[in-house]
Design an enzyme around this catalytic site. Structure first.
Site, short mmCIF file in Angstrom:
data_model
loop_
_atom_site.label_atom_id
_atom_site.label_comp_id
_atom_site.label_asym_id
_atom_site.label_seq_id
_atom_site.Cartn_x
_atom_site.Cartn_y
_atom_site.Cartn_z
N GLU A 208 -0.41 51.57 50.47
CA GLU A 208 -1.16 50.37 50.87
C GLU A 208 -1.80 50.59 52.25
O GLU A 208 -2.92 50.17 52.51
CB GLU A 208 -0.18 49.19 50.91
CG GLU A 208 -0.84 47.85 50.71
CD GLU A 208 0.18 46.72 50.80
OE1 GLU A 208 1.39 46.98 50.75
OE2 GLU A 208 -0.27 45.57 50.94
N ARG B 297 13.61 52.90 51.39
CA ARG B 297 14.19 51.64 50.90
C ARG B 297 14.68 51.73 49.46
O ARG B 297 15.54 50.95 49.03
CB ARG B 297 13.17 50.50 51.07
CG ARG B 297 13.03 50.07 52.52
CD ARG B 297 11.98 49.01 52.67
NE ARG B 297 10.70 49.53 53.11
CZ ARG B 297 9.56 48.83 53.13
NH1 ARG B 297 9.56 47.59 52.71
NH2 ARG B 297 8.45 49.38 53.56
C1 PRP Z 1 7.15 50.80 50.68
C2 PRP Z 1 8.13 50.17 49.72
C3 PRP Z 1 7.80 50.84 48.41
C4 PRP Z 1 6.29 51.08 48.53
C5 PRP Z 1 5.54 50.06 47.74
O1 PRP Z 1 7.67 52.06 51.07
O2 PRP Z 1 9.48 50.45 50.11
O3 PRP Z 1 8.46 52.08 48.26
O4 PRP Z 1 5.97 50.94 49.92
O5 PRP Z 1 4.16 50.20 47.90
P1 PRP Z 1 3.17 50.62 46.74
O6 PRP Z 1 3.57 49.89 45.49
O7 PRP Z 1 1.84 50.17 47.25
O8 PRP Z 1 3.24 52.10 46.58
P2 PRP Z 1 7.15 52.88 52.32
O9 PRP Z 1 6.32 54.02 51.82
O10 PRP Z 1 6.51 51.94 53.30
O11 PRP Z 1 8.41 53.56 52.95
P3 PRP Z 1 9.91 53.10 53.21
O12 PRP Z 1 10.55 52.77 51.91
O13 PRP Z 1 10.50 54.34 53.82
O14 PRP Z 1 9.90 51.93 54.17
MG MG Z 2 9.59 52.63 50.02
#
Ligand code: PRP
Ligand code: MG
Length: 174
Positions: free
Chosen positions: A96, A59
């Site tokens: 998380e 993202r």
């Molecule tokens: C999600 C979001 C952030 C991160 C935030 O990414 O896009 O990058 O989690 O969480 P944090 O502050 O607790 O570290 P995710 O790892 O789910 O992957 P994605 O972006 O590929 O969906």
């Molecule tokens: Mg992410």
């Protein structure tokens, strides 16, 4: 005109009971929402002197690349383990909902480079803290960190106290 927050869809009890998932796809699927999100990120970077935007898969790419393009800056991807073809540095961190390893190309950042980190969300702050360690391990200097959304209840900023951190939309809870 609609505010950016109004474009975010909130889904209760996803991915688990008690969690409200803040969905950015509804920002992106509306041309006005997409423009507004990128414009507001760019505004947060006004007056900042930097060389490149670093953004994490996946993202972080969505929001980081359009800002880099519009500001004529480089974009450096941080990827999940095993995806980058050349020499990398990597780091493990707690997410998380689980664990993750991310990597960056070793030659993408040179000592003294001024770096902005862009991502869609700060929750626990673990992802951004890990990115910051990768960047600084290569000698980069983080001059700004900007998120589209911030879950204030998870206190992710506590992990990023030494940085200039900003977000476009704040949610009190988690
Ligand atoms: C999600 C979001 C952030 C991160 C935030 O990414 O896009 O990058 O989690 O969480 P944090 O502050 O607790 O570290 P995710 O790892 O789910 O992957 P994605 O972006 O590929 O969906
Ligand atoms: Mg992410």
């Amino acid at each position: 005109m609609k505010e950016l927050k109004e474009y975010v869809r909130s889904i209760p009890d996803f991915p688990e009971p008690g969690i409200i998932f803040r969905d950015v796809t509804t920002i992106l699927q509306d041309p006005d929402g997409l423009c507004l999100s990128i414009d507001e990120l760019r505004e947060k970077l006004q007056g900042i002197d930097y060389d490149m935007i670093v953004g994490p898969e996946s993202r972080g790419f969505i929001f980081g690349v359009p800002v880099a393009y519009a500001e004529h800056k480089a974009f450096i991807p941080v990827r999940k383990k095993g995806k980058l073809p050349c020499e990398t540095v990597s780091i493990d961190y707690d997410l998380e909902y689980g664990k993750e390893t991310i990597e960056i190309h070793k030659d993408a950042i040179k000592p003294g480079d001024k770096v902005v980190i862009v991502d869609d969300l700060i929750a626990t702050g673990g992802t951004t803290e890990a990115i910051a360690k990768l960047v600084e391990g290569l000698g980069g200097r983080i001059v700004k960190i900007v998120f589209v959304m911030e879950l204030e209840g998870l206190k992710g900023r506590k992990k990023l106290l030494k940085y200039d951190v900003d977000s476009l939309i704040k949610y009190e809870g988690n």
